[in-house]
Enzyme design. Structure first.
Site, PDB file in Angstrom:
ATOM      1  N   HIS A 119       0.867  -1.185   0.000  1.00 47.46           N
ATOM      2  CA  HIS A 119       0.000   0.000   0.000  1.00 47.46           C
ATOM      3  C   HIS A 119       0.903   1.234   0.000  1.00 47.46           C
ATOM      4  O   HIS A 119       2.021   1.204   0.509  1.00 47.46           O
ATOM      5  CB  HIS A 119      -0.861  -0.039   1.266  1.00 47.46           C
ATOM      6  CG  HIS A 119      -1.924   1.000   1.352  1.00 47.46           C
ATOM      7  ND1 HIS A 119      -1.655   2.304   1.684  1.00 47.46           N
ATOM      8  CD2 HIS A 119      -3.269   0.926   1.177  1.00 47.46           C
ATOM      9  CE1 HIS A 119      -2.790   2.999   1.721  1.00 47.46           C
ATOM     10  NE2 HIS A 119      -3.784   2.182   1.405  1.00 47.46           N
ATOM     11  N   ASP A 196       3.238  -3.948   8.044  1.00 42.86           N
ATOM     12  CA  ASP A 196       1.949  -3.281   7.842  1.00 42.86           C
ATOM     13  C   ASP A 196       0.870  -4.319   8.141  1.00 42.86           C
ATOM     14  O   ASP A 196       0.637  -5.232   7.351  1.00 42.86           O
ATOM     15  CB  ASP A 196       1.844  -2.772   6.409  1.00 42.86           C
ATOM     16  CG  ASP A 196       0.475  -2.191   6.075  1.00 42.86           C
ATOM     17  OD1 ASP A 196      -0.425  -2.221   6.944  1.00 42.86           O
ATOM     18  OD2 ASP A 196       0.286  -1.725   4.932  1.00 42.86           O
ATOM     19  N   GLN A 199      -4.413  -4.946   7.127  1.00 40.84           N
ATOM     20  CA  GLN A 199      -5.357  -5.925   6.593  1.00 40.84           C
ATOM     21  C   GLN A 199      -5.303  -7.252   7.339  1.00 40.84           C
ATOM     22  O   GLN A 199      -6.100  -8.147   7.065  1.00 40.84           O
ATOM     23  CB  GLN A 199      -5.085  -6.159   5.104  1.00 40.84           C
ATOM     24  CG  GLN A 199      -5.286  -4.943   4.219  1.00 40.84           C
ATOM     25  CD  GLN A 199      -6.739  -4.472   4.178  1.00 40.84           C
ATOM     26  OE1 GLN A 199      -7.664  -5.223   4.447  1.00 40.84           O
ATOM     27  NE2 GLN A 199      -6.935  -3.214   3.832  1.00 40.84           N
ATOM     28  N   LYS A 222     -10.597  -0.538  10.517  1.00 39.86           N
ATOM     29  CA  LYS A 222     -10.751  -1.750   9.711  1.00 39.86           C
ATOM     30  C   LYS A 222     -11.136  -2.963  10.555  1.00 39.86           C
ATOM     31  O   LYS A 222     -11.398  -4.040  10.019  1.00 39.86           O
ATOM     32  CB  LYS A 222      -9.461  -2.053   8.935  1.00 39.86           C
ATOM     33  CG  LYS A 222      -9.084  -0.994   7.904  1.00 39.86           C
ATOM     34  CD  LYS A 222      -7.832  -1.390   7.152  1.00 39.86           C
ATOM     35  CE  LYS A 222      -7.311  -0.242   6.293  1.00 39.86           C
ATOM     36  NZ  LYS A 222      -8.191   0.079   5.171  1.00 39.86           N
ATOM     37  N   CYS A 362      -4.778   2.440  -3.721  1.00 36.86           N
ATOM     38  CA  CYS A 362      -3.556   2.987  -3.116  1.00 36.86           C
ATOM     39  C   CYS A 362      -2.389   2.028  -3.312  1.00 36.86           C
ATOM     40  O   CYS A 362      -1.574   1.815  -2.391  1.00 36.86           O
ATOM     41  CB  CYS A 362      -3.756   3.279  -1.635  1.00 36.86           C
ATOM     42  SG  CYS A 362      -5.014   4.524  -1.302  1.00 36.86           S
TER      43      CYS A 362
END
Length: 408
Positions: A119, A196, A199, A222, A362
């Site tokens: 991302h 990261d 997700q 999220k 993104c």
């Protein structure tokens, strides 16, 4: 899992004359009443600043705010709450690592290693750091199915590498990356591992001690929490040796005319009035997800994605990106339909009450790697079911028929 839908009032509505089918949780999840009520209770009864007052409201707000930090610590199995820093979200967390740790530890000629699937939030900070320091930004090549090979990782990471930054799960391909194994390779070469987790945190168990990552970033919105709140996890020994990048109230210990000292961890990185309601709401979201069980959530999504892949494969002219093994991907599917721009496809589906995402997500370098300008994406969560997949497939077939008739 169908009972869970009752906890999300936003799903009980029609959009454009159809029941809402929300398939955009990778962008932001919906919020259960249990989280909404906790945030409302804070504003109704406990609204006050934290750490600063000795009155009852201030103490109650501080207790809830710091109590949420302990919930986050347990959620990712960090050693101490000193390793849990509140931020605005994943973007801020990753920028903090790049600006605070990166500027102190990356020198000219050093290497920063990332992947093509990142991302922009986990790409641009490293791109800018490499430019500033005249360092080398390197990319790990992807396999044809959008996964990474550990052999390629070993070839890319060298003793010159100072930082390896990688998404735990791709927001486009759905790929679940072998973070633990990559972290081991990074450490063998003297580099730190930055993850990261935006997700991943909503969908699967995370144990930072088992992964042995040095930094982890994720967002509340999220994972059933409020917007504007996120987390940066960092190993205590690393956080203690880097300087804060925001200065002001709350993060100081003592201020003199020409010098200042900082509070201990984690507060030295939390200048100013924080998002108190957001932090408390994130704590409530963690309670909610923990009560369901992250393993149960992951299994539910694997079942949905397996069903979605099998049904979508039956649509002629529909191309799916990412690994085809449901166990190797999280609960999203990214695709294109021959002859139909993703934005047009999303618009037609919206007219049937189906919310999906369309665009570059993104991740423009990944779009270039896929040789497309944009894609459509359907992402699933705890409140979705096979009926939602059926609605999506029916909508895709209808969209295909509509555009075929328009352009015949």
């Amino acid at each position: 899992m169908n009972e869970i839908r009752k906890d999300f009032p936003i799903l009980n509505q029609e959009v454009n004359g159809h029941p809402l089918v929300y398939l955009d949780s990778a962008a932001t999840s919906q919020k259960p009443v249990q989280v909404l009520e906790v945030v409302r209770k804070y504003y109704d009864f406990d609204n006050s600043n934290v750490h600063r007052g000795v009155h009852t409201l201030g103490n109650r707000a501080t207790d809830s705010y710091e109590g949420a930090r302990e919930k986050i610590r347990k959620f990712i199995n960090a050693k101490s709450t000193k390793e849990i820093i509140y931020t605005r979200g994943t973007t801020t967390s990753l920028n903090t690592v790049a600006s605070a740790y990166g500027r102190q530890n990356v020198q000219e000629g050093d290497e920063i290693v990332i992947t093509y699937m990142e991302h922009h939030s986990n790409l641009i900070p490293w791109q800018q750091l490499a430019k500033e320091k005249n360092a080398v930004l390197k990319y790990i090549d992807l396999e044809e199915d959008g996964t990474i090979s550990l052999d390629t990782v070993k070839e890319t990471i060298t003793p010159k590498t100072k930082i390896v930054a990688m998404t735990m799960t791709s927001n486009v391909l759905g790929t679940i990356n072998p973070i633990k194994e990559v972290a081991k390779i990074a450490h063998e070469n003297g580099a730190v591992m930055v993850v990261d987790g935006a997700q991943a945190a909503p969908h699967m168990p995370i144990d930072v001690q088992d992964l042995d990552c040095d930094f982890l970033a994720f967002s509340g919105h999220k994972m059933c929490g409020p917007t504007g709140i996120g987390v940066l996890y960092g190993k205590q020994e690393l956080l203690e040796n880097i300087e804060p990048i925001e200065f002001g109230g709350e993060m100081i210990d003592f201020v003199d005319l020409y010098d200042s000292t900082w509070k201990e961890l984690p507060w030295k990185f939390e200048g100013g009035t924080p998002n108190i309601a957001g932090a408390i709401g994130l704590g409530a979201a963690i309670d909610y997800l923990t009560n369901i069980g992250l393993d149960k959530i992951a299994n539910h999504e694997h079942e949905l994605i397996e069903y979605a892949l099998s049904e979508m494969d039956k649509i002629e002219g529909l191309h799916i990106y990412g690994p085809r093994d449901p166990k190797k991907r999280c609960g999203l599917v990214t695709f294109n339909l021959d002859g139909v721009h993703p934005h047009d496809l999303a618009t037609v589906l919206d007219m049937r009450g189906i919310a999906i995402r369309a665009g570059h997500h993104c991740a423009q370098p990944l779009m270039k790697w896929l040789k497309v300008s944009a894609t459509a994406r359907a992402s699933f969560y705890i409140y979705n079911n096979k009926e939602d997949v059926d609605a999506l497939v029916e909508g895709l077939r209808a969209a295909k028929e509509y555009f075929n008739n328009v352009f015949e």
